[in-house]
Design a protein around this motif. Structure first.
Motif, short mmCIF file in Angstrom:
data_model
loop_
_atom_site.label_atom_id
_atom_site.label_comp_id
_atom_site.label_asym_id
_atom_site.label_seq_id
_atom_site.Cartn_x
_atom_site.Cartn_y
_atom_site.Cartn_z
N TYR A 228 0.86 -1.18 0.00
CA TYR A 228 0.00 0.00 0.00
C TYR A 228 0.89 1.23 0.00
O TYR A 228 1.85 1.29 0.76
CB TYR A 228 -0.89 0.06 1.25
N LYS B 63 -0.94 4.00 -10.69
CA LYS B 63 -1.73 3.24 -11.66
C LYS B 63 -0.83 2.32 -12.49
O LYS B 63 -1.19 1.17 -12.73
CB LYS B 63 -2.48 4.19 -12.60
N LEU C 263 -1.31 0.04 -8.34
CA LEU C 263 -1.56 0.36 -6.94
C LEU C 263 -2.58 1.49 -6.73
O LEU C 263 -2.67 2.03 -5.64
CB LEU C 263 -0.24 0.72 -6.25
N GLU C 264 -3.34 1.82 -7.75
CA GLU C 264 -4.28 2.92 -7.59
C GLU C 264 -5.35 2.61 -6.54
O GLU C 264 -5.86 3.50 -5.87
CB GLU C 264 -4.92 3.32 -8.91
N GLU C 265 -5.67 1.33 -6.37
CA GLU C 265 -6.65 0.93 -5.34
C GLU C 265 -6.01 0.86 -3.96
O GLU C 265 -6.70 0.70 -2.96
CB GLU C 265 -7.27 -0.43 -5.69
N ARG C 266 -4.69 0.96 -3.93
CA ARG C 266 -3.96 0.88 -2.66
C ARG C 266 -3.16 2.16 -2.43
O ARG C 266 -2.05 2.12 -1.92
CB ARG C 266 -3.03 -0.33 -2.66
N TYR C 267 -3.72 3.26 -2.79
CA TYR C 267 -3.10 4.58 -2.65
C TYR C 267 -3.80 5.29 -1.51
O TYR C 267 -4.94 5.73 -1.65
CB TYR C 267 -3.25 5.35 -3.96
N THR D 90 -9.47 2.88 8.21
CA THR D 90 -8.83 2.44 6.97
C THR D 90 -8.08 1.14 7.21
O THR D 90 -8.15 0.21 6.41
CB THR D 90 -7.87 3.52 6.43
N GLU E 202 -10.46 -1.72 7.41
CA GLU E 202 -10.95 -2.08 6.08
C GLU E 202 -9.93 -2.94 5.35
O GLU E 202 -10.28 -3.94 4.72
CB GLU E 202 -11.26 -0.83 5.25
N ILE E 203 -8.67 -2.55 5.41
CA ILE E 203 -7.60 -3.32 4.78
C ILE E 203 -7.55 -4.72 5.38
O ILE E 203 -7.50 -5.71 4.65
CB ILE E 203 -6.23 -2.60 4.96
N THR F 79 -10.22 -7.19 4.23
CA THR F 79 -10.01 -7.79 2.90
C THR F 79 -8.89 -8.82 2.93
O THR F 79 -8.91 -9.77 2.15
CB THR F 79 -9.71 -6.73 1.83
#
Length: 131
Positions: free
Chosen positions: A90, A105, A109-113, A122, A125-126, A129
């Motif tokens: 991340y 991107k 890693l755009e979803e992990r920025y 946060t 949430e991580i 998953t």
């Protein structure tokens, strides 16, 4: 509850490290957290761990703007290592630069920025998953 055996913070700001580690502790989901002050220090230590047969972190939080090696240099060099483990990275940054987000991107890693500081919600949430 399954735990993250080893997590890694690559961050040069002591306060961010302190806060992040405290939140990780509060979740109860981390067995051990290691930290490094720059990308070069992290790379050298993780490479040594790999070469000695030690387990690498399952989760890495990577700052972008650091001295010596920034997060991008670390990422490029780390990807060249023969790592067979599934390590989730991340980006944890204060950068609001579109250029940094575009680089994220490119690295997928755009979803992990994530923006600093790493908040407890946060982090939860991580973990939901991962675990």
């Amino acid at each position: 509850m399954k735990k993250v055996k080893l997590a890694c913070l690559i961050e040069d700001d002591d306060m961010t490290v302190l806060i992040s580690k405290k939140f990780m502790e509060v979740t109860g989901a981390f067995e051990k957290v290691i930290s490094f002050k720059n990308g070069k220090e992290a790379y050298d230590n993780l490479k040594a761990m790999l070469e000695s047969g030690k387990s690498l972190p399952e989760l890495i939080f990577l700052d972008l703007n650091m001295p010596i090696w920034d997060g991008w240099i670390f990422l490029e060099e780390f990807k060249r290592l023969p790592v067979s483990d599934n390590i989730i990275i991340y980006i944890l940054t204060s950068s609001i630069s579109n250029e940094d987000f575009e680089k994220a991107k490119i690295h997928g890693l755009e979803e992990r920025y994530l923006m600093k500081p790493l908040g407890i919600n946060t982090l939860r949430e991580i973990l939901s998953t991962l675990l």
